[in-house]
Write a protein that holds these residues in place. Structure first.
Motif, PDB file in Angstrom:
ATOM      1  N   GLY A 169      -4.425 -26.266  -8.481  1.00  0.00           N
ATOM      2  CA  GLY A 169      -3.961 -26.081  -9.852  1.00  0.00           C
ATOM      3  C   GLY A 169      -4.116 -24.669 -10.368  1.00  0.00           C
ATOM      4  N   GLU A 170      -4.902 -23.827  -9.686  1.00  0.00           N
ATOM      5  CA  GLU A 170      -5.072 -22.425 -10.092  1.00  0.00           C
ATOM      6  C   GLU A 170      -3.990 -21.588  -9.416  1.00  0.00           C
ATOM      7  N   GLU A 171      -3.337 -20.750 -10.194  1.00  0.00           N
ATOM      8  CA  GLU A 171      -2.213 -19.976  -9.685  1.00  0.00           C
ATOM      9  C   GLU A 171      -2.645 -18.619  -9.134  1.00  0.00           C
ATOM     10  N   ILE A 172      -2.117 -18.274  -7.968  1.00  0.00           N
ATOM     11  CA  ILE A 172      -2.278 -16.930  -7.404  1.00  0.00           C
ATOM     12  C   ILE A 172      -0.974 -16.200  -7.661  1.00  0.00           C
ATOM     13  N   THR A 173      -1.042 -15.160  -8.450  1.00  0.00           N
ATOM     14  CA  THR A 173       0.179 -14.431  -8.797  1.00  0.00           C
ATOM     15  C   THR A 173       0.578 -13.456  -7.699  1.00  0.00           C
ATOM     16  N   LEU A 174       1.832 -13.081  -7.728  1.00  0.00           N
ATOM     17  CA  LEU A 174       2.339 -12.117  -6.759  1.00  0.00           C
ATOM     18  C   LEU A 174       1.661 -10.763  -6.940  1.00  0.00           C
ATOM     19  N   GLY A 175       1.236 -10.457  -8.155  1.00  0.00           N
ATOM     20  CA  GLY A 175       0.550  -9.195  -8.381  1.00  0.00           C
ATOM     21  C   GLY A 175      -0.741  -9.093  -7.593  1.00  0.00           C
ATOM     22  N   VAL A 176      -1.569 -10.135  -7.672  1.00  0.00           N
ATOM     23  CA  VAL A 176      -2.834 -10.143  -6.931  1.00  0.00           C
ATOM     24  C   VAL A 176      -2.563 -10.182  -5.430  1.00  0.00           C
ATOM     25  N   ALA A 177      -1.628 -11.026  -5.016  1.00  0.00           N
ATOM     26  CA  ALA A 177      -1.317 -11.169  -3.588  1.00  0.00           C
ATOM     27  C   ALA A 177      -0.765  -9.879  -3.005  1.00  0.00           C
ATOM     28  N   ASN A 178       0.113  -9.201  -3.739  1.00  0.00           N
ATOM     29  CA  ASN A 178       0.697  -7.961  -3.245  1.00  0.00           C
ATOM     30  C   ASN A 178      -0.347  -6.850  -3.164  1.00  0.00           C
ATOM     31  N   PHE A 179      -1.211  -6.776  -4.164  1.00  0.00           N
ATOM     32  CA  PHE A 179      -2.263  -5.762  -4.143  1.00  0.00           C
ATOM     33  C   PHE A 179      -3.157  -5.941  -2.914  1.00  0.00           C
ATOM     34  N   TYR A 180      -3.570  -7.171  -2.669  1.00  0.00           N
ATOM     35  CA  TYR A 180      -4.401  -7.476  -1.502  1.00  0.00           C
ATOM     36  C   TYR A 180      -3.644  -7.192  -0.207  1.00  0.00           C
ATOM     37  N   ALA A 181      -2.354  -7.545  -0.187  1.00  0.00           N
ATOM     38  CA  ALA A 181      -1.544  -7.329   1.011  1.00  0.00           C
ATOM     39  C   ALA A 181      -1.410  -5.851   1.339  1.00  0.00           C
ATOM     40  N   ARG A 182      -1.212  -5.011   0.311  1.00  0.00           N
ATOM     41  CA  ARG A 182      -1.053  -3.569   0.555  1.00  0.00           C
ATOM     42  C   ARG A 182      -2.346  -2.957   1.079  1.00  0.00           C
ATOM     43  N   LEU A 183      -3.491  -3.433   0.602  1.00  0.00           N
ATOM     44  CA  LEU A 183      -4.758  -2.944   1.131  1.00  0.00           C
ATOM     45  C   LEU A 183      -4.911  -3.332   2.602  1.00  0.00           C
ATOM     46  N   THR A 184      -4.565  -4.570   2.905  1.00  0.00           N
ATOM     47  CA  THR A 184      -4.638  -5.040   4.283  1.00  0.00           C
ATOM     48  C   THR A 184      -3.655  -4.289   5.173  1.00  0.00           C
ATOM     49  N   GLN A 185      -2.463  -4.092   4.665  1.00  0.00           N
ATOM     50  CA  GLN A 185      -1.445  -3.339   5.405  1.00  0.00           C
ATOM     51  C   GLN A 185      -1.955  -1.946   5.743  1.00  0.00           C
ATOM     52  N   GLY A 186      -2.568  -1.298   4.777  1.00  0.00           N
ATOM     53  CA  GLY A 186      -3.086   0.043   5.005  1.00  0.00           C
ATOM     54  C   GLY A 186      -4.126   0.088   6.103  1.00  0.00           C
ATOM     55  N   GLN A 187      -5.022  -0.915   6.103  1.00  0.00           N
ATOM     56  CA  GLN A 187      -6.051  -0.979   7.139  1.00  0.00           C
ATOM     57  C   GLN A 187      -5.423  -1.110   8.522  1.00  0.00           C
ATOM     58  N   TYR A 188      -4.461  -1.995   8.643  1.00  0.00           N
ATOM     59  CA  TYR A 188      -3.831  -2.215   9.937  1.00  0.00           C
ATOM     60  C   TYR A 188      -3.049  -0.992  10.398  1.00  0.00           C
ATOM     61  N   GLU A 189      -2.325  -0.365   9.485  1.00  0.00           N
ATOM     62  CA  GLU A 189      -1.498   0.774   9.891  1.00  0.00           C
ATOM     63  C   GLU A 189      -2.355   1.970  10.277  1.00  0.00           C
ATOM     64  N   THR A 190      -3.511   2.114   9.659  1.00  0.00           N
ATOM     65  CA  THR A 190      -4.391   3.229   9.993  1.00  0.00           C
ATOM     66  C   THR A 190      -5.016   3.057  11.366  1.00  0.00           C
ATOM     67  N   TYR A 191      -5.594   1.884  11.606  1.00  0.00           N
ATOM     68  CA  TYR A 191      -6.392   1.712  12.802  1.00  0.00           C
ATOM     69  C   TYR A 191      -5.637   1.109  13.983  1.00  0.00           C
ATOM     70  N   TYR A 192      -4.820   0.108  13.747  1.00  0.00           N
ATOM     71  CA  TYR A 192      -4.192  -0.581  14.864  1.00  0.00           C
ATOM     72  C   TYR A 192      -2.941   0.101  15.393  1.00  0.00           C
ATOM     73  N   ALA A 193      -2.130   0.636  14.508  1.00  0.00           N
ATOM     74  CA  ALA A 193      -0.916   1.307  14.975  1.00  0.00           C
ATOM     75  C   ALA A 193      -1.275   2.479  15.887  1.00  0.00           C
ATOM     76  N   ASP A 194      -2.281   3.266  15.473  1.00  0.00           N
ATOM     77  CA  ASP A 194      -2.707   4.401  16.298  1.00  0.00           C
ATOM     78  C   ASP A 194      -3.270   3.932  17.632  1.00  0.00           C
ATOM     79  N   LEU A 195      -4.078   2.859  17.596  1.00  0.00           N
ATOM     80  CA  LEU A 195      -4.658   2.348  18.832  1.00  0.00           C
ATOM     81  C   LEU A 195      -3.578   1.841  19.783  1.00  0.00           C
ATOM     82  N   MET A 196      -2.538   1.262  19.207  1.00  0.00           N
ATOM     83  CA  MET A 196      -1.446   0.741  20.027  1.00  0.00           C
ATOM     84  C   MET A 196      -0.481   1.832  20.470  1.00  0.00           C
ATOM     85  N   GLY A 197      -0.624   3.025  19.896  1.00  0.00           N
ATOM     86  CA  GLY A 197       0.247   4.123  20.262  1.00  0.00           C
ATOM     87  C   GLY A 197       1.681   3.920  19.824  1.00  0.00           C
TER      88      GLY A 197
END
Length: 375
Positions: free
Chosen positions: A40-68
């Motif tokens: 019954g509690e709503e998760i808004t796109l604002g909160v989800a997108n903010f969290y997603a962009r932080l996660t995206q940044g982590q992956y692009e920094t560390y994993y993309a470089d490691l994968m070459g």
């Protein structure tokens, strides 16, 4: 310029929120749209997108470089079945976000809430974030006050709940349950490396000669020669390891051979693997230090199992609905995330509250331009 002060950094479970720049076509989303309802509690796109962009940044920094590879190539590659890496990552982070809400919903059962100091720290961090960023940047990362504040509140509650959810497990572990043995071993590799770092496999004839060397070493140690002395004669190094029957390091075949030895001082036969030969001497049937460390590992495993079990039960008891059409609006290919970390110290040696910075700017996406780090 996107900034989180030190007070915000200490509230984030996995570390600090650091400097971030964003590349991609300018645009905004309806941050009030509902991505998920959790009991019954709503998760808004604002909160989800903010969290997603932080996660995206982590992956692009560390994993993309490691994968070459570029960030775009990483997100579009196949991960599991017919799903891309972007799809599997988004699934995982959405479940993580749902768990943050579930944990928050059960916080009252553990008498966990935000203190006045914690709430004040969050509010100051959100205020600083809002003042340091343009409307354009906030539109891209959903960096509006209500979204950033909700995220920080969820993460802070989750931090405080972790220990509470792990309390009460049985912390008694016997020596028998945690027993770790110890061995000395040597390894005769089927490959060699030259001075320039180039590796090459031994010929069949060289392998046969190496087997004879390994057998000579084995016979010498069994006859009572000191392991270090015999190793020096054979031109190999002595290494040590603690283990139990389930260990896989340094090699499962070696572990099995060493675990089968009955007495301290016993020596294995020459154990052949795909990449080389091992010989081991059992030096202890119960290594005290390693056994005590394993007891702590077992206790931590029990705590984690209880934590995971609680979350699983809460998920089972709670109706969770996802609006896939809304969630699809978060696309890692559209935007790249680059995170820059800088820490400054004040003259009295304390860390400046404005030390952890995040910067974001719009622009055209280009290969390799999207890097980042989050939590």
């Amino acid at each position: 310029m996107v900034r989180f002060g030190k007070k915000a950094a200490v509230l984030v479970a996995a570390g600090t929120l650091t400097a971030m720049s964003v590349t991609g076509c300018s645009g905004s989303i309806n941050t009030d749209a509902v991505v998920v309802t959790v009991g019954g509690e709503e998760i808004t796109l604002g909160v989800a997108n903010f969290y997603a962009r932080l996660t995206q940044g982590q992956y692009e920094t560390y994993y993309a470089d490691l994968m070459g590879m570029t960030a775009e190539a990483m997100w579009t590659q196949e991960a599991e079945g017919d799903k891309t890496y972007e799809e599997t990552t988004k699934e995982a982070l959405l479940e993580s976000l749902e768990n943050l809400y579930l944990i928050s919903q059960h916080a009252g059962e553990y008498e966990v809430s935000l203190s006045e100091d914690e709430q004040k720290a969050i509010e100051e961090a959100v205020k600083q974030f809002d003042e340091d960023n343009t409307d354009e940047v906030k539109a891209i990362v959903s960096g509006y006050r209500k979204d950033v504040q909700k995220y920080l509140e969820l993460v802070t509650i989750s931090q405080k709940m972790t220990d509470k959810m792990k309390e009460g497990v049985d912390e008694e572990v016997s020596d028998e349950e945690a027993a770790q043995k110890a061995m000395q071993y040597v390894y005769f590799s089927y490959s060699t490396t030259d001075e320039e770092g180039n590796s090459s496999d031994l010929s069949d004839e060289e392998k046969e000669s190496l087997k004879e060397t390994a057998q000579t070493f084995c016979d010498a140690v069994k006859a009572g020669t000191d392991v270090e002395t015999a190793a020096a004669d054979a031109g190999v190094e002595v290494q040590t390891a603690t283990f139990d029957a389930e260990s896989t390091i340094p090699d499962t075949a070696l572990v099995a051979a060493a675990d089968a030895l009955a007495n301290e001082g016993d020596v294995t036969e020459v154990t052949e693997t795909e990449n080389g030969l091992y010989v081991a001497k059992l030096t202890s049937l119960l290594d005290r230090e390693a056994t005590d460390a394993e007891k702590q590992n077992i206790i931590e495993e029990r705590k984690q199992e209880q934590y995971d079990s609680l979350l699983a039960q809460w998920r089972e008891d709670t109706e969770i609905k996802v609006d896939e059409k809304v969630w699809k609006k978060v696309d890692f290919i559209d935007y790249g995330v680059t995170v820059i970390t800088s820490e400054e110290e004040s003259t009295d040696g304390a860390t400046d509250e404005g030390a952890a910075d995040e910067s974001a700017s719009g622009g055209e996406t280009s290969d390799g331009a999207a890097d980042g780090a989050a939590e």
